[in-house]
Design a protein around this motif. Structure first.
Motif, PDB file in Angstrom:
ATOM      1  N   GLY A  32       0.787  -1.222   0.000  1.00  0.00           N
ATOM      2  CA  GLY A  32       0.000   0.000   0.000  1.00  0.00           C
ATOM      3  C   GLY A  32       0.819   1.273   0.000  1.00  0.00           C
ATOM      4  O   GLY A  32       0.393   2.291  -0.546  1.00  0.00           O
ATOM      5  N   ARG A  33       1.990   1.239   0.605  1.00  0.00           N
ATOM      6  CA  ARG A  33       2.763   2.472   0.786  1.00  0.00           C
ATOM      7  C   ARG A  33       4.031   2.563  -0.060  1.00  0.00           C
ATOM      8  O   ARG A  33       4.551   3.647  -0.271  1.00  0.00           O
ATOM      9  N   LEU A  34       4.558   1.448  -0.504  1.00  0.00           N
ATOM     10  CA  LEU A  34       5.868   1.481  -1.165  1.00  0.00           C
ATOM     11  C   LEU A  34       5.807   1.286  -2.676  1.00  0.00           C
ATOM     12  O   LEU A  34       6.849   1.185  -3.311  1.00  0.00           O
ATOM     13  N   GLN A  35       4.633   1.250  -3.237  1.00  0.00           N
ATOM     14  CA  GLN A  35       4.509   0.943  -4.659  1.00  0.00           C
ATOM     15  C   GLN A  35       5.349   1.861  -5.536  1.00  0.00           C
ATOM     16  O   GLN A  35       6.039   1.403  -6.436  1.00  0.00           O
ATOM     17  N   GLU A  36       5.281   3.156  -5.275  1.00  0.00           N
ATOM     18  CA  GLU A  36       5.979   4.102  -6.150  1.00  0.00           C
ATOM     19  C   GLU A  36       7.188   4.749  -5.485  1.00  0.00           C
ATOM     20  O   GLU A  36       7.728   5.715  -5.998  1.00  0.00           O
ATOM     21  N   ALA A  37       7.606   4.206  -4.382  1.00  0.00           N
ATOM     22  CA  ALA A  37       8.766   4.763  -3.681  1.00  0.00           C
ATOM     23  C   ALA A  37      10.049   4.320  -4.378  1.00  0.00           C
ATOM     24  O   ALA A  37      10.076   3.354  -5.138  1.00  0.00           O
ATOM     25  N   GLU A  38      11.118   5.032  -4.093  1.00  0.00           N
ATOM     26  CA  GLU A  38      12.418   4.673  -4.654  1.00  0.00           C
ATOM     27  C   GLU A  38      12.913   3.385  -4.017  1.00  0.00           C
ATOM     28  O   GLU A  38      12.500   2.997  -2.931  1.00  0.00           O
ATOM     29  N   LYS A  39      13.836   2.728  -4.703  1.00  0.00           N
ATOM     30  CA  LYS A  39      14.347   1.431  -4.247  1.00  0.00           C
ATOM     31  C   LYS A  39      14.967   1.489  -2.856  1.00  0.00           C
ATOM     32  O   LYS A  39      14.845   0.550  -2.086  1.00  0.00           O
ATOM     33  N   ILE A  40      15.621   2.584  -2.528  1.00  0.00           N
ATOM     34  CA  ILE A  40      16.260   2.684  -1.215  1.00  0.00           C
ATOM     35  C   ILE A  40      15.236   2.550  -0.102  1.00  0.00           C
ATOM     36  O   ILE A  40      15.505   1.943   0.940  1.00  0.00           O
ATOM     37  N   TRP A  41      14.037   3.098  -0.298  1.00  0.00           N
ATOM     38  CA  TRP A  41      12.980   2.980   0.709  1.00  0.00           C
ATOM     39  C   TRP A  41      12.481   1.543   0.837  1.00  0.00           C
ATOM     40  O   TRP A  41      12.134   1.099   1.921  1.00  0.00           O
ATOM     41  N   HIS A  42      12.466   0.838  -0.274  1.00  0.00           N
ATOM     42  CA  HIS A  42      12.109  -0.591  -0.243  1.00  0.00           C
ATOM     43  C   HIS A  42      13.113  -1.355   0.622  1.00  0.00           C
ATOM     44  O   HIS A  42      12.722  -2.138   1.488  1.00  0.00           O
ATOM     45  N   TYR A  43      14.392  -1.135   0.361  1.00  0.00           N
ATOM     46  CA  TYR A  43      15.436  -1.834   1.112  1.00  0.00           C
ATOM     47  C   TYR A  43      15.366  -1.500   2.600  1.00  0.00           C
ATOM     48  O   TYR A  43      15.445  -2.388   3.453  1.00  0.00           O
ATOM     49  N   LEU A  44      15.218  -0.222   2.925  1.00  0.00           N
ATOM     50  CA  LEU A  44      15.140   0.186   4.319  1.00  0.00           C
ATOM     51  C   LEU A  44      13.911  -0.391   5.003  1.00  0.00           C
ATOM     52  O   LEU A  44      13.999  -0.892   6.128  1.00  0.00           O
ATOM     53  N   TYR A  45      12.772  -0.331   4.329  1.00  0.00           N
ATOM     54  CA  TYR A  45      11.544  -0.858   4.931  1.00  0.00           C
ATOM     55  C   TYR A  45      11.675  -2.352   5.210  1.00  0.00           C
ATOM     56  O   TYR A  45      11.351  -2.814   6.303  1.00  0.00           O
ATOM     57  N   TYR A  46      12.134  -3.101   4.221  1.00  0.00           N
ATOM     58  CA  TYR A  46      12.229  -4.547   4.415  1.00  0.00           C
ATOM     59  C   TYR A  46      13.291  -4.920   5.449  1.00  0.00           C
ATOM     60  O   TYR A  46      13.136  -5.913   6.164  1.00  0.00           O
ATOM     61  N   ALA A  47      14.348  -4.139   5.570  1.00  0.00           N
ATOM     62  CA  ALA A  47      15.349  -4.399   6.605  1.00  0.00           C
ATOM     63  C   ALA A  47      14.749  -4.168   7.989  1.00  0.00           C
ATOM     64  O   ALA A  47      14.902  -5.001   8.897  1.00  0.00           O
TER      65      ALA A  47
END
Length: 72
Positions: A32-47
């Motif tokens: 819901g929140r990370l669909q259009e975010a930059e890749k760095i936010w994906h990595y940080l969120y999943y970490a």
């Protein structure tokens, strides 16, 4: 008092339920929140989300591992 074996059984079930719900909520937030975010936010969120389940589970593990009264 509850025996260690019973505490481990209850704790294991509790941890399985908690981690399952936590994973579903973490995936829903990511979708819901990370669909259009930059890749760095994906990595940080999943970490953070990947490690975030550990702190709430630690008291359950400590409770499970307490010695029985006659062992002390």
């Amino acid at each position: 008092p509850m025996r260690r074996r019973t505490r481990k059984f209850i704790g294991a079930i509790t941890i399985l339920v908690y981690v399952s719900l936590y994973a579903l909520i973490a995936m829903a937030v990511a979708q819901g929140r990370l669909q259009e975010a930059e890749k760095i936010w994906h990595y940080l969120y999943y970490a953070v989300a990947g490690m975030g389940w550990i702190l709430p589970v630690m008291p359950i593990i400590r409770w499970m591992e307490r010695p029985d009264p006659e062992e002390v």
